[in-house]
Design a protein around this motif. Structure first.
Motif, mmCIF file in Angstrom:
data_model
loop_
_atom_site.group_PDB
_atom_site.id
_atom_site.type_symbol
_atom_site.label_atom_id
_atom_site.label_comp_id
_atom_site.label_asym_id
_atom_site.label_seq_id
_atom_site.Cartn_x
_atom_site.Cartn_y
_atom_site.Cartn_z
ATOM 1 N N GLY A 205 -40.609 -13.355 135.013
ATOM 2 C CA GLY A 205 -41.538 -14.001 134.104
ATOM 3 C C GLY A 205 -42.966 -14.010 134.593
ATOM 4 O O GLY A 205 -43.855 -14.542 133.920
ATOM 5 N N ARG A 206 -43.229 -13.416 135.748
ATOM 6 C CA ARG A 206 -44.573 -13.403 136.305
ATOM 7 C C ARG A 206 -45.406 -12.285 135.685
ATOM 8 O O ARG A 206 -44.902 -11.245 135.302
ATOM 9 N N GLN A 207 -46.719 -12.511 135.644
ATOM 10 C CA GLN A 207 -47.618 -11.513 135.096
ATOM 11 C C GLN A 207 -47.637 -10.266 135.968
ATOM 12 O O GLN A 207 -47.729 -10.348 137.187
ATOM 13 N N VAL A 208 -47.553 -9.105 135.318
ATOM 14 C CA VAL A 208 -47.689 -7.829 136.022
ATOM 15 C C VAL A 208 -49.161 -7.467 136.159
ATOM 16 O O VAL A 208 -49.602 -6.965 137.195
ATOM 17 N N VAL A 209 -49.905 -7.696 135.101
ATOM 18 C CA VAL A 209 -51.371 -7.571 135.092
ATOM 19 C C VAL A 209 -51.918 -8.800 134.377
ATOM 20 O O VAL A 209 -51.209 -9.425 133.586
ATOM 21 N N PRO A 210 -53.167 -9.193 134.644
ATOM 22 C CA PRO A 210 -53.728 -10.349 133.931
ATOM 23 C C PRO A 210 -53.749 -10.093 132.423
ATOM 24 O O PRO A 210 -54.013 -8.974 131.988
ATOM 25 N N PRO A 211 -53.475 -11.112 131.612
ATOM 26 C CA PRO A 211 -53.592 -10.934 130.166
ATOM 27 C C PRO A 211 -55.002 -10.471 129.800
ATOM 28 O O PRO A 211 -55.988 -10.894 130.406
ATOM 29 N N ALA A 212 -55.086 -9.577 128.836
ATOM 30 C CA ALA A 212 -56.383 -9.097 128.353
ATOM 31 C C ALA A 212 -56.611 -9.636 126.949
ATOM 32 O O ALA A 212 -55.675 -9.730 126.154
ATOM 33 N N GLN A 213 -57.847 -9.988 126.654
ATOM 34 C CA GLN A 213 -58.213 -10.486 125.332
ATOM 35 C C GLN A 213 -59.357 -9.670 124.755
ATOM 36 O O GLN A 213 -60.148 -9.071 125.491
ATOM 37 N N GLN A 214 -59.409 -9.655 123.440
ATOM 38 C CA GLN A 214 -60.509 -8.995 122.750
ATOM 39 C C GLN A 214 -60.874 -9.814 121.531
ATOM 40 O O GLN A 214 -59.994 -10.307 120.813
ATOM 41 N N ARG A 215 -62.172 -9.964 121.309
ATOM 42 C CA ARG A 215 -62.659 -10.713 120.164
ATOM 43 C C ARG A 215 -63.230 -9.750 119.138
ATOM 44 O O ARG A 215 -63.962 -8.826 119.481
ATOM 45 N N GLY A 216 -62.907 -9.978 117.894
ATOM 46 C CA GLY A 216 -63.443 -9.149 116.830
ATOM 47 C C GLY A 216 -63.035 -9.717 115.491
ATOM 48 O O GLY A 216 -61.891 -10.110 115.293
ATOM 49 N N ARG A 217 -63.980 -9.826 114.596
ATOM 50 C CA ARG A 217 -63.704 -10.410 113.286
ATOM 51 C C ARG A 217 -62.883 -9.460 112.433
ATOM 52 O O ARG A 217 -63.362 -8.403 112.033
ATOM 53 N N LEU A 218 -61.621 -9.807 112.213
ATOM 54 C CA LEU A 218 -60.781 -9.086 111.264
ATOM 55 C C LEU A 218 -60.507 -10.006 110.089
ATOM 56 O O LEU A 218 -60.336 -11.215 110.262
ATOM 57 N N GLU A 219 -60.434 -9.434 108.926
ATOM 58 C CA GLU A 219 -60.083 -10.206 107.738
ATOM 59 C C GLU A 219 -58.561 -10.239 107.608
ATOM 60 O O GLU A 219 -57.844 -10.178 108.590
ATOM 61 N N ASP A 220 -58.070 -10.295 106.405
ATOM 62 C CA ASP A 220 -56.634 -10.437 106.179
ATOM 63 C C ASP A 220 -55.861 -9.239 106.731
ATOM 64 O O ASP A 220 -56.220 -8.082 106.479
ATOM 65 N N ILE A 221 -54.809 -9.521 107.470
ATOM 66 C CA ILE A 221 -53.881 -8.479 107.920
ATOM 67 C C ILE A 221 -52.637 -8.595 107.042
ATOM 68 O O ILE A 221 -51.802 -9.487 107.226
ATOM 69 N N LEU A 222 -52.535 -7.705 106.082
ATOM 70 C CA LEU A 222 -51.471 -7.756 105.076
ATOM 71 C C LEU A 222 -50.818 -6.372 104.959
ATOM 72 O O LEU A 222 -51.093 -5.614 104.022
ATOM 73 N N PRO A 223 -49.964 -6.018 105.928
ATOM 74 C CA PRO A 223 -49.346 -4.689 105.899
ATOM 75 C C PRO A 223 -48.423 -4.510 104.685
ATOM 76 O O PRO A 223 -47.880 -5.474 104.136
ATOM 77 N N ARG A 224 -48.269 -3.264 104.309
ATOM 78 C CA ARG A 224 -47.337 -2.893 103.241
ATOM 79 C C ARG A 224 -46.373 -1.841 103.756
ATOM 80 O O ARG A 224 -46.592 -1.235 104.789
#
Length: 264
Positions: A205-224
């Motif tokens: 359960g330990r981290q293999v690499v540090p978690p990575a984050q990214q910020r970016g404005r996305l609108e609705d995610i509505l897959p089909r």
């Protein structure tokens, strides 16, 4: 084993896209766990969903490929075709859940959601073909998508609203999975503007690499379309470079959804 643990609160706002390395934080809970495949089969053509939602997965194969349930140390998991294939016919196997409507993110497509899988490569990956693990929707203009992949042995998550996309790889550029080792990969939409990928050692359960984050404005995610596990499609006329067939073992494949608080 599950990756859905303690809650995170608050929302971060940003218009620009920025990659950062995040501190150790646990993944948010799903709110509603919509799908969980833990390696058990109901039949030779049906994967059992243990979430309680009944989204059992149909197995589709081609080119002599098979998908089997294998047990090690009392734990079942799903084994996809091994090796890689540069020219047809290629062994192919994918899973398609019985329904997909509950795997669309909530809150009108802006809700928080979490998806991931335990992943083990059984031999070195192809340097030419990608490997898809878990996805809903395709890449393209006007098409929403969420996706987990391990192209060339490096895990990454992708989210798209059809206009903009966030592609978030794990670790440094040279980070690759070690063949034969189990990893837990988790993709999280923490808020409408904040995304995270985590890679943990399945055993500890330990981290293999540090978690990575990214910020970016996305609108609705509505897959089909349909959710696909283990590749894009089964097509006898296409090789791995076109189907992104996954080669190796998968376990505890999960999707969870949580509504955003009304004040964020």
């Amino acid at each position: 084993m599950t990756f859905l643990r303690s809650a995170l609160s608050g929302a971060l706002c940003a218009a620009a896209v920025l990659a950062v390395t995040a501190p150790a934080v646990a993944a948010p809970p799903p709110g509603d766990l919509e799908l969980r495949y833990t390696g058990e089969l109901l039949s030779e053509t049906l994967v059992a969903d243990s979430s309680g939602k009944g989204l059992h997965g149909s197995i589709r194969t081609g080119g002599g490929g098979v998908l089997t349930s294998v047990t090690e140390d009392g734990d079942p998991f799903l084994r996809f075709p091994g090796g890689s294939c540069a020219s047809v016919p290629c062994p192919q196997a994918i899973i398609q859940p019985a329904s997909t409507v509950t795997l669309v993110p909530g809150d009108g497509g802006e809700g928080r959601f979490v998806f991931g899988a335990d992943v083990r490569l059984t031999e070195p990956p192809s340097p030419d073909a990608g490997m898809n693990v878990f996805q809903f929707g395709a890449a393209g203009a006007g098409v929403s998508q969420w996706k987990l992949q391990v192209d060339y042995g490096r895990p990454s998550c992708r989210w798209s609203d059809g206009t903009r996309a966030v592609l978030l790889p794990a670790g440094a550029d040279d980070f690759r999975f070690t063949v034969g080792r189990w990893y837990r990969v988790t993709c999280i939409r923490l808020s409408p503007v904040l995304f995270q990928i985590r890679v943990d050692d399945r055993a500890t359960g330990r981290q293999v690499v540090p978690p990575a984050q990214q910020r970016g404005r996305l609108e609705d995610i509505l897959p089909r379309g349909v959710v696909v596990i283990g590749g894009k499609r089964v097509n006898a006329a296409q090789a791995d470079v076109d189907t992104d067939q996954f080669h190796g073992d998968l376990d505890t494949i999960e999707f969870g959804r949580r509504e955003l608080p009304s004040d964020t």
